[in-house]
Scaffold this motif. Sequence first.
Motif, PDB file in Angstrom:
ATOM      1  N   ASP A 197      24.583   1.591  -9.075  1.00 32.58           N
ATOM      2  CA  ASP A 197      23.773   1.281  -7.903  1.00 32.58           C
ATOM      3  C   ASP A 197      24.043  -0.137  -7.427  1.00 32.58           C
ATOM      4  O   ASP A 197      24.402  -1.009  -8.210  1.00 32.58           O
ATOM      5  N   ALA A 198      23.843  -0.375  -6.145  1.00 31.94           N
ATOM      6  CA  ALA A 198      23.988  -1.711  -5.577  1.00 31.94           C
ATOM      7  C   ALA A 198      22.625  -2.291  -5.202  1.00 31.94           C
ATOM      8  O   ALA A 198      22.540  -3.200  -4.397  1.00 31.94           O
ATOM      9  N   ASN A 199      21.547  -1.753  -5.781  1.00 31.23           N
ATOM     10  CA  ASN A 199      20.189  -2.229  -5.517  1.00 31.23           C
ATOM     11  C   ASN A 199      19.887  -2.211  -4.016  1.00 31.23           C
ATOM     12  O   ASN A 199      19.455  -3.219  -3.438  1.00 31.23           O
ATOM     13  N   PRO A 200      20.098  -1.058  -3.340  1.00 29.89           N
ATOM     14  CA  PRO A 200      19.951  -1.034  -1.890  1.00 29.89           C
ATOM     15  C   PRO A 200      18.503  -1.157  -1.428  1.00 29.89           C
ATOM     16  O   PRO A 200      18.238  -1.688  -0.362  1.00 29.89           O
ATOM     17  N   GLN A 201      17.542  -0.660  -2.231  1.00 26.09           N
ATOM     18  CA  GLN A 201      16.143  -0.703  -1.848  1.00 26.09           C
ATOM     19  C   GLN A 201      15.386  -1.682  -2.728  1.00 26.09           C
ATOM     20  O   GLN A 201      15.645  -1.797  -3.922  1.00 26.09           O
ATOM     21  N   VAL A 202      14.444  -2.381  -2.102  1.00 32.32           N
ATOM     22  CA  VAL A 202      13.559  -3.266  -2.858  1.00 32.32           C
ATOM     23  C   VAL A 202      12.301  -2.476  -3.173  1.00 32.32           C
ATOM     24  O   VAL A 202      11.564  -2.074  -2.268  1.00 32.32           O
ATOM     25  N   LEU A 203      12.061  -2.249  -4.455  1.00 31.66           N
ATOM     26  CA  LEU A 203      10.960  -1.408  -4.877  1.00 31.66           C
ATOM     27  C   LEU A 203       9.833  -2.240  -5.473  1.00 31.66           C
ATOM     28  O   LEU A 203      10.071  -3.245  -6.145  1.00 31.66           O
ATOM     29  N   HIS A 204       8.603  -1.806  -5.243  1.00 33.27           N
ATOM     30  CA  HIS A 204       7.435  -2.387  -5.884  1.00 33.27           C
ATOM     31  C   HIS A 204       7.316  -1.755  -7.264  1.00 33.27           C
ATOM     32  O   HIS A 204       7.206  -0.542  -7.390  1.00 33.27           O
ATOM     33  N   ALA A 205       7.352  -2.572  -8.307  1.00 38.20           N
ATOM     34  CA  ALA A 205       7.447  -2.038  -9.665  1.00 38.20           C
ATOM     35  C   ALA A 205       6.207  -1.247 -10.079  1.00 38.20           C
ATOM     36  O   ALA A 205       6.303  -0.355 -10.923  1.00 38.20           O
ATOM     37  N   VAL A 206       5.049  -1.563  -9.537  1.00 32.79           N
ATOM     38  CA  VAL A 206       3.816  -0.875  -9.944  1.00 32.79           C
ATOM     39  C   VAL A 206       3.739   0.512  -9.329  1.00 32.79           C
ATOM     40  O   VAL A 206       3.381   1.480 -10.000  1.00 32.79           O
ATOM     41  N   THR A 207       4.125   0.636  -8.066  1.00 27.84           N
ATOM     42  CA  THR A 207       4.025   1.922  -7.375  1.00 27.84           C
ATOM     43  C   THR A 207       5.340   2.689  -7.363  1.00 27.84           C
ATOM     44  O   THR A 207       5.344   3.906  -7.183  1.00 27.84           O
ATOM     45  N   GLY A 208       6.464   1.987  -7.506  1.00 35.63           N
ATOM     46  CA  GLY A 208       7.770   2.634  -7.432  1.00 35.63           C
ATOM     47  C   GLY A 208       8.211   2.936  -6.018  1.00 35.63           C
ATOM     48  O   GLY A 208       9.238   3.593  -5.813  1.00 35.63           O
ATOM     49  N   LYS A 209       7.486   2.445  -5.014  1.00 29.90           N
ATOM     50  CA  LYS A 209       7.813   2.706  -3.616  1.00 29.90           C
ATOM     51  C   LYS A 209       8.473   1.482  -2.995  1.00 29.90           C
ATOM     52  O   LYS A 209       8.289   0.357  -3.467  1.00 29.90           O
ATOM     53  N   PRO A 210       9.253   1.668  -1.911  1.00 29.06           N
ATOM     54  CA  PRO A 210       9.835   0.515  -1.210  1.00 29.06           C
ATOM     55  C   PRO A 210       8.747  -0.442  -0.745  1.00 29.06           C
ATOM     56  O   PRO A 210       7.671  -0.024  -0.305  1.00 29.06           O
ATOM     57  N   VAL A 211       9.022  -1.736  -0.849  1.00 25.86           N
ATOM     58  CA  VAL A 211       8.000  -2.721  -0.525  1.00 25.86           C
ATOM     59  C   VAL A 211       7.568  -2.637   0.936  1.00 25.86           C
ATOM     60  O   VAL A 211       6.407  -2.911   1.265  1.00 25.86           O
ATOM     61  N   ALA A 212       8.485  -2.269   1.833  1.00 24.63           N
ATOM     62  CA  ALA A 212       8.123  -2.157   3.246  1.00 24.63           C
ATOM     63  C   ALA A 212       7.071  -1.075   3.450  1.00 24.63           C
ATOM     64  O   ALA A 212       6.148  -1.234   4.257  1.00 24.63           O
ATOM     65  N   GLU A 213       7.193   0.025   2.703  1.00 23.83           N
ATOM     66  CA  GLU A 213       6.189   1.088   2.801  1.00 23.83           C
ATOM     67  C   GLU A 213       4.846   0.647   2.233  1.00 23.83           C
ATOM     68  O   GLU A 213       3.799   1.184   2.605  1.00 23.83           O
ATOM     69  N   GLU A 214       4.867  -0.321   1.328  1.00 24.09           N
ATOM     70  CA  GLU A 214       3.633  -0.829   0.727  1.00 24.09           C
ATOM     71  C   GLU A 214       2.979  -1.913   1.580  1.00 24.09           C
ATOM     72  O   GLU A 214       1.938  -2.449   1.208  1.00 24.09           O
ATOM     73  N   GLY A 215       3.592  -2.241   2.713  1.00 20.43           N
ATOM     74  CA  GLY A 215       3.013  -3.239   3.605  1.00 20.43           C
ATOM     75  C   GLY A 215       3.492  -4.653   3.377  1.00 20.43           C
ATOM     76  O   GLY A 215       2.957  -5.594   3.977  1.00 20.43           O
ATOM     77  N   PHE A 216       4.527  -4.840   2.543  1.00 21.66           N
ATOM     78  CA  PHE A 216       5.053  -6.171   2.289  1.00 21.66           C
ATOM     79  C   PHE A 216       6.106  -6.531   3.340  1.00 21.66           C
ATOM     80  O   PHE A 216       6.831  -5.660   3.829  1.00 21.66           O
ATOM     81  N   SER A 217       6.189  -7.804   3.663  1.00 21.98           N
ATOM     82  CA  SER A 217       7.208  -8.287   4.583  1.00 21.98           C
ATOM     83  C   SER A 217       7.907  -9.479   3.956  1.00 21.98           C
ATOM     84  O   SER A 217       7.310 -10.243   3.182  1.00 21.98           O
ATOM     85  N   ALA A 218       9.187  -9.668   4.284  1.00 23.13           N
ATOM     86  CA  ALA A 218       9.982 -10.740   3.709  1.00 23.13           C
ATOM     87  C   ALA A 218       9.735 -12.043   4.450  1.00 23.13           C
ATOM     88  O   ALA A 218       9.588 -12.054   5.675  1.00 23.13           O
ATOM     89  N   SER A 219       9.684 -13.139   3.695  1.00 24.35           N
ATOM     90  CA  SER A 219       9.520 -14.453   4.300  1.00 24.35           C
ATOM     91  C   SER A 219      10.757 -14.793   5.109  1.00 24.35           C
ATOM     92  O   SER A 219      11.877 -14.484   4.708  1.00 24.35           O
ATOM     93  N   SER A 220      10.576 -15.431   6.235  1.00 20.79           N
ATOM     94  CA  SER A 220      11.708 -15.810   7.075  1.00 20.79           C
ATOM     95  C   SER A 220      12.345 -17.079   6.540  1.00 20.79           C
ATOM     96  O   SER A 220      11.727 -17.862   5.826  1.00 20.79           O
TER      97      SER A 220
END
Length: 253
Positions: free
Chosen positions: A147-170
């Motif tokens: 794998d090339a780590n294409p998705q950033v996952l939330h370790a507690v839920t196992g879901k992509p962080v964007a789906e969990e409501g997280f946004s990346a700092s600019s």
Amino acid sequence: MKVPSPREDLASRIVADSAAAVEHQTQAGRGRGRYAVAIGGILTMVSGFVLAGAYVLGSLAEEPLSAPQQAHLLAGWNQLAEQRSLSNEEVEHLRASGWSCPELTELGFTLASARTLQVAGHPAVALELTRNGESITVYEQRPRQGDANPQVLHAVTGKPVAEEGFSASSGATETAPLVWHDESRPGEAVLSARNVTYTLATSVPEETLSSVVGELSLSESARLLVPARDPDSGAVDRVLHGLAMLAGAGRSL
């Protein structure tokens, strides 16, 4: 890497030695001149350390892990995956395999427990750290084999962080991990780099979480796991690149 703590009398010995040297030079009648030379020598030495450090950081790995390196990471984890709860010796075994397993001792934390787990099929390690009644759990997640780590996952839920409501700092640079946060969840943060994702979960004050994010971001920026993208780049280019990293490699909330 952990750095041994200096002796408690280090500062007093430096001051005493410096005072004795200055007094001796003054008595010899050449105090000011030698003092200026000494200061110049110290500044030259410090500059040398900075430039040397910049050169090393300028060789920072920007490529994905090679197949042998990723296999080494996974082999170390697979040997302990069935044990779940890890001893201190087993945590050191993971570090020897390339895992970070950060204990944040620089911030006063100590390791209370560690365990292996999977995050949506990705190998991961969870470390519970404590400090003066505070606790924080650091999840270190690595890509699966190939794998090339294409998705950033939330370790507690196992879901992509964007789906969990997280946004990346600019403003993140190519050499610093992205920091993901959600204002409605002040006790959580996610750091994503090319070869690793950290999820932080805590009930500690926000300033503590911010310092933890900054420490992890800086330490991950300085990891030299693979060769630089351009091994033939000149020394000046590497130093300039390293100085840029020294000026702002770490990120915080």
